[in-house]
Write a protein that holds these residues in place. Structure first.
Motif, PDB file in Angstrom:
ATOM      1  N   HIS A 642       9.477   1.972 -13.671  1.00 43.72           N
ATOM      2  CA  HIS A 642       8.896   2.627 -12.501  1.00 43.72           C
ATOM      3  C   HIS A 642       8.157   1.588 -11.663  1.00 43.72           C
ATOM      4  O   HIS A 642       7.369   0.796 -12.193  1.00 43.72           O
ATOM      5  N   LEU A 643       8.382   1.625 -10.371  1.00 44.59           N
ATOM      6  CA  LEU A 643       7.690   0.755  -9.421  1.00 44.59           C
ATOM      7  C   LEU A 643       6.867   1.614  -8.483  1.00 44.59           C
ATOM      8  O   LEU A 643       7.356   2.632  -7.956  1.00 44.59           O
ATOM      9  N   ASN A 644       5.615   1.210  -8.269  1.00 40.47           N
ATOM     10  CA  ASN A 644       4.727   1.912  -7.349  1.00 40.47           C
ATOM     11  C   ASN A 644       4.087   0.864  -6.444  1.00 40.47           C
ATOM     12  O   ASN A 644       3.346  -0.011  -6.920  1.00 40.47           O
ATOM     13  N   TYR A 645       4.394   0.949  -5.160  1.00 39.27           N
ATOM     14  CA  TYR A 645       3.879  -0.046  -4.221  1.00 39.27           C
ATOM     15  C   TYR A 645       3.045   0.649  -3.148  1.00 39.27           C
ATOM     16  O   TYR A 645       3.535   1.543  -2.442  1.00 39.27           O
ATOM     17  N   LYS A 646       1.784   0.258  -3.027  1.00 38.10           N
ATOM     18  CA  LYS A 646       0.891   0.837  -2.029  1.00 38.10           C
ATOM     19  C   LYS A 646       0.843  -0.102  -0.827  1.00 38.10           C
ATOM     20  O   LYS A 646       0.146  -1.124  -0.849  1.00 38.10           O
ATOM     21  N   TRP A 647       1.607   0.255   0.195  1.00 40.43           N
ATOM     22  CA  TRP A 647       1.610  -0.539   1.407  1.00 40.43           C
ATOM     23  C   TRP A 647       0.230  -0.550   2.056  1.00 40.43           C
ATOM     24  O   TRP A 647      -0.191  -1.515   2.658  1.00 40.43           O
ATOM     25  N   SER A 648      -0.433   0.594   1.929  1.00 40.58           N
ATOM     26  CA  SER A 648      -1.781   0.732   2.473  1.00 40.58           C
ATOM     27  C   SER A 648      -2.435   1.901   1.759  1.00 40.58           C
ATOM     28  O   SER A 648      -1.841   2.503   0.861  1.00 40.58           O
ATOM     29  N   ASP A 649      -3.653   2.217   2.173  1.00 41.73           N
ATOM     30  CA  ASP A 649      -4.325   3.366   1.578  1.00 41.73           C
ATOM     31  C   ASP A 649      -3.592   4.668   1.880  1.00 41.73           C
ATOM     32  O   ASP A 649      -3.804   5.667   1.192  1.00 41.73           O
ATOM     33  N   LYS A 650      -2.741   4.652   2.885  1.00 33.72           N
ATOM     34  CA  LYS A 650      -2.091   5.884   3.321  1.00 33.72           C
ATOM     35  C   LYS A 650      -0.591   5.921   3.049  1.00 33.72           C
ATOM     36  O   LYS A 650       0.041   6.950   3.277  1.00 33.72           O
ATOM     37  N   THR A 651      -0.004   4.818   2.596  1.00 33.99           N
ATOM     38  CA  THR A 651       1.439   4.781   2.406  1.00 33.99           C
ATOM     39  C   THR A 651       1.773   4.283   1.007  1.00 33.99           C
ATOM     40  O   THR A 651       1.299   3.231   0.585  1.00 33.99           O
ATOM     41  N   VAL A 652       2.577   5.063   0.291  1.00 35.08           N
ATOM     42  CA  VAL A 652       2.956   4.752  -1.081  1.00 35.08           C
ATOM     43  C   VAL A 652       4.471   4.827  -1.200  1.00 35.08           C
ATOM     44  O   VAL A 652       5.091   5.802  -0.755  1.00 35.08           O
ATOM     45  N   ALA A 653       5.063   3.799  -1.791  1.00 31.62           N
ATOM     46  CA  ALA A 653       6.497   3.796  -2.075  1.00 31.62           C
ATOM     47  C   ALA A 653       6.697   3.734  -3.581  1.00 31.62           C
ATOM     48  O   ALA A 653       5.970   3.038  -4.294  1.00 31.62           O
ATOM     49  N   ARG A 654       7.696   4.453  -4.070  1.00 22.75           N
ATOM     50  CA  ARG A 654       7.990   4.476  -5.497  1.00 22.75           C
ATOM     51  C   ARG A 654       9.494   4.321  -5.716  1.00 22.75           C
ATOM     52  O   ARG A 654      10.295   4.774  -4.896  1.00 22.75           O
ATOM     53  N   ALA A 655       9.841   3.740  -6.834  1.00 24.55           N
ATOM     54  CA  ALA A 655      11.242   3.654  -7.256  1.00 24.55           C
ATOM     55  C   ALA A 655      11.264   3.693  -8.779  1.00 24.55           C
ATOM     56  O   ALA A 655      10.337   3.201  -9.432  1.00 24.55           O
ATOM     57  N   SER A 656      12.305   4.290  -9.328  1.00 27.68           N
ATOM     58  CA  SER A 656      12.362   4.380 -10.790  1.00 27.68           C
ATOM     59  C   SER A 656      13.797   4.475 -11.275  1.00 27.68           C
ATOM     60  O   SER A 656      14.693   4.932 -10.555  1.00 27.68           O
TER      61      SER A 656
END
Length: 912
Positions: A642-656
């Motif tokens: 699982h990958l969780n990337y927080k581009w900013s406090d308001k944007t979250v991207a995930r991949a699994s």
């Protein structure tokens, strides 16, 4: 049963691996709690971080957070919560120190976060969704009152990707991403709930009292520390804890509902209470009672069409249902915190569901089939089914969490039991007659018209009466532990977690059947068998003329005076009995590392399943019972990333990337079978204990952007590569069943795949001018495309592609709400597209049965009389949407059923 010793090498390897992790010179601990400044209520799902170390946590349900090992130094503690202002605090961690940070968050939209309301439930859900490592949707307990839903199942249909299956118009079972309920796991307080239904694993969520809930979580991407048996996702129901609030809590409501179909008024009472004693003991109790009279009108063909030109209808049945359902729910929860490093809890549940049903049926059979609008000779059977089913679920969970200097351990043991008892009931009392002119109009909703004698009870004689009783018991016991540790590796936060679980499950089903027939041989006259001796008033049936009903009391008076020993159907009474034992041993290891804004989580889960089934079948060609016992086991290694990337406090991207399984249902595994022989024709029906578990490799990717105030726009894509999917089929005439006229069973399909997209948009309009600030809009859409392949032997291997059974291509939900300090209103719609129910003929798609698309509109309005008292009104199924299933094409009926509208009026007291 396979001993746990088989897994000991894996356990030792996991433990040895954990000891090998490097350690850092830690100085102290940072812990605390985050609450709302105005209400002092705990805020779950807040993002808590130590900025300089990039250490991050999500606050727990009681608002607490724990950083166990922090190097000495100067740091900044940061707390973020959607709808609230960002909080910062300077920290100085010294040698072997403990810092306790009590955070009171303020800001627009947070002051009333714990008040029952649309914004409050939205805030709770979005914060927990944002904070999760994987793809999670959350429904808070407050949300149950903000939608026009009568139970948890119906409330969950508002979550992205969720739809429901209805029984008699009531939402009971949950579908995730269009996938059938048996493809999804349901747990409560971390333990799997057993199912009282003899043939299913799926649990009807309407049996869990909503007043005992704190939240419901739907996880769509499973991590290795979770049970692996779900394809669509896992549903976790968390019950109320006194520590969810900071003071005494009381919630009492009373309600009356009106059922349009029957004209009945039905009562409901519910209440919950929680309090904290001596600052470390929490007690929460809840109870609910709902007694509902309602009904439905039905007409169905069961797919009995002949599609040879011209198309003819072979069978159709009118059905009138009168139903009473009484639900009782009780729960008592205890929390104990002996010190700052240990939490202990007990969670209990008792749920009772009593379903009383009277069904009058009117079945017509045309020997050569009938054309529409063409009077044709037919045989008619008027029938009565009258039964009561008592279902109960018991559950007790004991567990806790202990936080040591370098490790945190969670431990839990549980016992659960589900029962379904059908005391002696009328399974069918059949009265037969023959008529020259019976016709139907409309192939989608057949309306029956016939000669006048068709509607006279004097023209029907009792042919047979079936009496039955059954009992199902599903018992589960489990124990598990989890150990976790966090440290810094090259100045990067790293965590490891490993654990094991053992569960033992036993499903037992017993059924007895008596057939009373050949009445003339027992001295009963035709006059005594005339339906006029058993007839009641004509039902209130809206789908055409019905004729007289059948009363239950005269049927009981007749059979109670007959010899039940001679009437016992030994064959049917034995082939449906079974015992299935299922023991699952599991272990896992997983860990994550934070690299700037990226969290990488990886691990593997191992599950070993040992299954034993005992039952028997009857072979009429040998005139004997045959034991059918199976003892088998299988195992799965299930890795995930699982990958969780927080581009900013308001944007979250995930991949699994994950791997999951779904074990066959108990009905599919049932060992009983029946082989019938009529002259040269052979017919068989049987379960399949040798079915393989469905396996799926899952790929998910998503992005979420949280907007100002409370709002989110998100998109997620998923792909599932499936093997061993299971479907029901008639194998008669194919392969080893070449000599059978029919052979109905369950088989594994070759392979299947699902490609899907989820879109969601949620927005509260607090930034709008005065008068518009109260608007709230939520919407979500799930698109999926599935392909499955089935094959059979007929002059070589033959096959065709079908949609994955029970997979909807489109589900959508939308709601429009408005709320201010005085009123709250919301209009909601839920839609799901058609899906394949059954493959009736392997080689002919014209006989595939589909459930048609369904759209339901609901409405709720609330008036806040005082700060504590609310009056509410709900309208359910405003457009009177029916249930419809069709055969091959939408114009050919398989089943049509109407339920009418329901209106509810209630009053609620909550001390905030």
């Amino acid at each position: 049963m396979k001993p746990l010793g088989l897994l000991s090498p894996l356990y030792l390897a996991l433990f040895a691996t954990s000891l090998a992790f490097p350690s850092t010179s830690w100085a102290g601990k940072v812990e605390g709690a985050i609450t709302d400044e105005a209400t002092k209520m705990p805020l779950q799902g807040a993002l808590i971080s130590i900025k300089e170390l990039n250490l991050k946590q999500e606050s727990g349900r009681d608002g607490r957070f724990f950083f166990q090992e922090v190097p000495k130094g100067k740091y900044t503690l940061v707390a973020q919560y959607l709808g609230g202002s960002t909080y910062t605090q300077s920290l100085i961690v010294g040698e072997v120190s403990l810092i306790n940070a009590q955070i009171e968050l303020k800001g627009q939209g947070v002051e009333h976060i714990q008040v029952v309301g649309q914004r409050g439930s939205l805030s709770k859900s979005l914060n927990r969704q944002r904070a999760a490592d994987n793809l999670v949707s959350v429904l808070s307990a407050d949300a149950l009152g903000n939608f026009p839903d009568t139970n948890i199942s119906e409330a969950l249909q508002r979550v992205p990707g969720i739809s429901i299956e209805r029984d008699q118009g009531e939402g009971r079972f949950v579908r995730i991403r269009g996938m059938a309920p048996d493809y999804n796991a349901v747990s409560m307080n971390g333990t799997r709930l057993p199912s009282p239904d003899s043939d299913r694993r799926a649990v009807a969520l309407d049996v869990v009292p909503a007043d005992l809930l704190q939240s419901v979580e739907v996880t769509k991407t499973l991590t290795p520390d979770m049970d692996a048996d779900s394809l669509g996702g896992a549903i976790e129901v968390k019950s109320l804890s006194a520590f969810d609030r900071d003071d005494t809590y009381v919630n009492v409501s009373t309600e009356g509902s009106y059922d349009e179909m029957t004209g009945s008024i039905n009562p409901k009472l519910a209440g919950s209470y929680s309090d904290i004693f001596q600052e470390n003991i929490g007690v929460a109790i809840a109870a609910s009672w709902y007694n509902r009279d309602f009904g439905s009108d039905n007409v169905e063909t069961g797919g009995k069409w002949s599609f040879d030109e011209p198309t003819k209808l072979e069978e159709v049945e009118q059905r009138d249902y009168l139903i009473n359902r009484e639900r009782v729910g009780l729960g008592a929860n205890l929390d104990f915190r002996p010190n700052d490093d240990n939490d202990l809890f007990i969670r209990t549940l008792y749920s009772s569901f009593v379903d009383t049903e009277t069904r009058n049926g009117n079945e017509i059979k045309w020997e050569e089939g009938a054309l529409a609008d063409t009077p044709t000779a037919a045989e008619a059977t008027r029938s009565l089914k009258s039964r009561e089913e008592d279902q109960a679920i018991y559950s007790i969970v004991l567990g806790g969490e202990s936080r040591f200097d370098t490790w945190t351990v969670n431990y839990q043991t549980s016992w659960s039991r589900a029962e379904a008892d059908k005391p002696r009931y009328i399974g069918g009392a059949d009265f037969e007659g023959e008529f020259d002119e019976v016709e139907y109009q409309n192939s989608a909703v057949p309306i029956i018209t016939a000669e006048e004698g068709f509607y006279s009870a004097d023209n029907y004689l009792l042919d047979k009466v079936e009496i039955a009783e059954s009992n199902t018991v599903d018992t589960m016991a489990s124990a598990k532990f989890d150990l976790s540790k966090t440290w810094l590796l090259a100045d990067r936060p790293v965590a490891v977690k490993f654990g094991a679980k053992y569960s033992a499950r036993t499903k037992e089903n017993q059924e007895d059947i008596w057939i009373f027939e050949d009445f003339d041989e027992q001295g009963i006259t035709e006059q005594q068998l005339s339906m006029s001796q058993f007839a009641g008033a004509q039902p209130d049936y809206n789908l055409g003329r019905f004729g007289p009903s059948i009363e239950a009391d005269p049927v009981w008076n007749l059979v109670n005076g007959m010899d039940s020993t001679a009437a016992k159907d030994e064959i049917e009474s034995r082939i449906n009995d079974f015992d299935i034992d299922e023991d699952i041993s599991a272990a896992y290891v997983m860990g994550h590392i934070d690299i700037d804004n990226l969290r990488l989580l990886a691990g593997v889960r191992y599950e070993h399943t040992a299954m034993q089934s005992k039952g028997s079948g009857f072979d009429e060609s040998q005139d004997d019972f045959v034991a059918n016992n199976t003892d088998r086991s299988y195992q799965h290694w299930l890795p995930g990333i699982h990958l969780n990337y927080k581009w900013s406090d308001k944007t979250v991207a995930r991949a699994s990337w994950s791997n999951t399984i779904v074990r066959p249902t108990f009905g599919q595994l049932a060992p009983g079978f029946l082989i019938e022989q009529d002259d040269d024709e052979l017919e068989a029906s049987f379960g399949n204990p040798d079915l393989e578990a469905l396996e799926s490799m899952n790929w998910d990717i998503s992005i979420e952007h949280y907007m100002g105030g409370l709002g989110v726009i998100s998109a997620s894509g998923f792909y599932k590569d499936i093997t061993n999917f299971i479907y029901e089929a008639d194998l008669g005439g194919y392969g080893k069943y070449q000599d059978f006229d029919s052979a109905e069973t369950f088989v594994n399909g070759d392979d299947a795949d699902i490609l899907g997209l989820e879109l969601a948009y949620v927005q509260e309009f607090g930034f709008m001018p005065e008068g518009w600030k109260g608007l709230i809009f939520t919407s979500n859409l799930t698109l999926s495309d599935s392909t499955a392949h089935i094959s059979w032997q007929d002059d070589g291997v033959q096959g065709r592609d079908i949609p994955l059974p029970s997979q909807s291509e489109l589900t959508a939900n939308a709601s429009f709400g408005y709320e201010n300090p005085y009123v709250s209103v919301r209009l909601s719609a839920a839609y799901k597209s058609e899906y394949l129910v059954e493959v009736t003929e392997l080689d002919d798609a014209a006989f595939d049965v589909y459930q048609d698309a369904h759209t339901q509109w609901d409405f709720v309005a609330k008036s806040f009389i005082t700060e504590d008292i609310t009056i509410y009104f709900k309208a359910i199924n405003i457009t009177d949407e029916p249930f419809y299933a069709y055969t091959g094409q939408s114009r050919y009926n398989a089943q049509y059923e109407e339920y009418g509208r329901t209106f509810q009026l209630g009053i609620q007291f909550i001390n905030y």
